[in-house]
Design a protein around this motif. Structure first.
Motif, mmCIF file in Angstrom:
data_model
loop_
_atom_site.group_PDB
_atom_site.id
_atom_site.type_symbol
_atom_site.label_atom_id
_atom_site.label_comp_id
_atom_site.label_asym_id
_atom_site.label_seq_id
_atom_site.Cartn_x
_atom_site.Cartn_y
_atom_site.Cartn_z
ATOM 1 N N ALA A 64 -10.837 -1.548 7.363
ATOM 2 C CA ALA A 64 -9.612 -1.918 6.647
ATOM 3 C C ALA A 64 -8.943 -0.683 6.037
ATOM 4 C CB ALA A 64 -9.922 -2.950 5.563
ATOM 5 N N VAL A 67 -7.246 1.359 8.809
ATOM 6 C CA VAL A 67 -6.001 0.704 9.212
ATOM 7 C C VAL A 67 -4.916 0.981 8.166
ATOM 8 C CG1 VAL A 67 -4.903 -1.576 9.444
ATOM 9 C CG2 VAL A 67 -7.000 -1.048 10.716
ATOM 10 N N ALA A 68 -5.263 0.883 6.888
ATOM 11 C CA ALA A 68 -4.293 1.152 5.823
ATOM 12 C C ALA A 68 -3.808 2.598 5.879
ATOM 13 C CB ALA A 68 -4.912 0.852 4.458
ATOM 14 N N ALA A 71 -1.466 2.987 8.815
ATOM 15 C CA ALA A 71 -0.206 2.310 8.509
ATOM 16 C C ALA A 71 0.630 3.169 7.558
ATOM 17 C CB ALA A 71 -0.470 0.940 7.894
ATOM 18 N N LEU A 85 2.253 -1.944 0.669
ATOM 19 C CA LEU A 85 1.304 -1.873 1.788
ATOM 20 C C LEU A 85 -0.087 -2.246 1.297
ATOM 21 C CD1 LEU A 85 0.435 -1.091 4.684
ATOM 22 C CD2 LEU A 85 0.180 1.268 3.845
ATOM 23 N N VAL A 87 -4.042 -4.061 2.938
ATOM 24 C CA VAL A 87 -4.803 -4.634 4.051
ATOM 25 C C VAL A 87 -5.898 -5.506 3.461
ATOM 26 C CG1 VAL A 87 -6.269 -4.158 6.063
ATOM 27 C CG2 VAL A 87 -4.339 -2.633 5.530
ATOM 28 N N THR A 107 -5.541 -8.419 7.856
ATOM 29 C CA THR A 107 -4.153 -8.783 7.637
ATOM 30 C C THR A 107 -3.482 -7.619 6.925
ATOM 31 O OG1 THR A 107 -4.735 -11.121 7.435
ATOM 32 C CG2 THR A 107 -2.580 -10.465 6.578
ATOM 33 N N VAL A 108 -2.452 -7.069 7.554
ATOM 34 C CA VAL A 108 -1.694 -5.967 6.971
ATOM 35 C C VAL A 108 -0.465 -6.550 6.295
ATOM 36 C CG1 VAL A 108 -0.436 -3.822 7.436
ATOM 37 C CG2 VAL A 108 -2.497 -4.378 8.777
ATOM 38 N N ARG A 109 -0.351 -6.317 4.997
ATOM 39 C CA ARG A 109 0.854 -6.708 4.265
ATOM 40 C C ARG A 109 1.839 -5.545 4.382
ATOM 41 N NH1 ARG A 109 -3.069 -9.165 1.515
ATOM 42 N NH2 ARG A 109 -3.409 -7.668 -0.139
ATOM 43 N N ARG A 123 1.804 -2.249 14.530
ATOM 44 C CA ARG A 123 0.573 -2.890 15.021
ATOM 45 C C ARG A 123 -0.121 -1.998 16.052
ATOM 46 N NH1 ARG A 123 -0.514 -8.202 14.893
ATOM 47 N NH2 ARG A 123 1.685 -8.730 14.864
ATOM 48 N N VAL A 126 -1.829 1.010 14.096
ATOM 49 C CA VAL A 126 -3.019 0.666 13.317
ATOM 50 C C VAL A 126 -4.158 0.163 14.204
ATOM 51 C CG1 VAL A 126 -1.677 0.225 11.226
ATOM 52 C CG2 VAL A 126 -2.309 -1.697 12.697
#
Length: 146
Positions: A64, A67-68, A71, A85, A87, A107-109, A123, A126
């Protein structure tokens, strides 16, 4: 390994630094990485004191966080802010053996100022973070005893 053999140095992180994990007490261990310390433990119903996340939780959290990070870099590179932002991660354990994580959902905000037309590109970026790539093409793992 016999006593006359010399063990290989610990596996190193990408920047050449090693990591060490040492027993603390009960089910707790201290992870040391580049001078940072993280305590891992087990919940009380698994014999620990719940003094920190479990190793499995850190595993999912590392994905996570990666990914953050990717992003955030994407947003900055394209002139968008990172405010908002976030995750969220959830996971399920396999019900059969061997013990393992069976499913991870992230889930990415997305920050409000990122147009929906940019979401597919975000998408794609990440989905190729270092940790995700390592899961998709797992490295060999060698465990030595000393």
């Amino acid at each position: 390994m016999t006593q006359t053999q010399v063990a290989a140095p610990p596996a190193s992180a990408g920047d050449g630094q090693g990591m060490d994990v040492r027993f603390v007490a009960g089910e707790a261990y201290e992870v040391m990485v580049r001078g940072h310390r993280v305590l891992v433990d087990q919940p009380t119903d698994h014999g620990g004191t719940d003094g920190g996340p479990t190793p499995t939780e850190l595993f999912v959290a590392s994905l996570a966080a990666c990914v953050a990070f990717y992003a955030g870099r994407y947003l900055t590179r394209h002139g968008y802010g990172r405010d908002g932002l976030a995750v969220s991660a959830g996971y399920e354990m396999a019900s059969d053996r061997p013990a393992r994580v069976a499913n991870i959902r992230l889930t990415v905000r997305v920050p409000a100022d990122l147009p929906s037309q940019r979401w597919a590109a975000l998408r794609a970026v990440v989905s190729h973070c270092t940790v995700h790539n390592s899961l998709a093409s797992p490295p060999p793992v060698t465990i030595d005893l000393l």
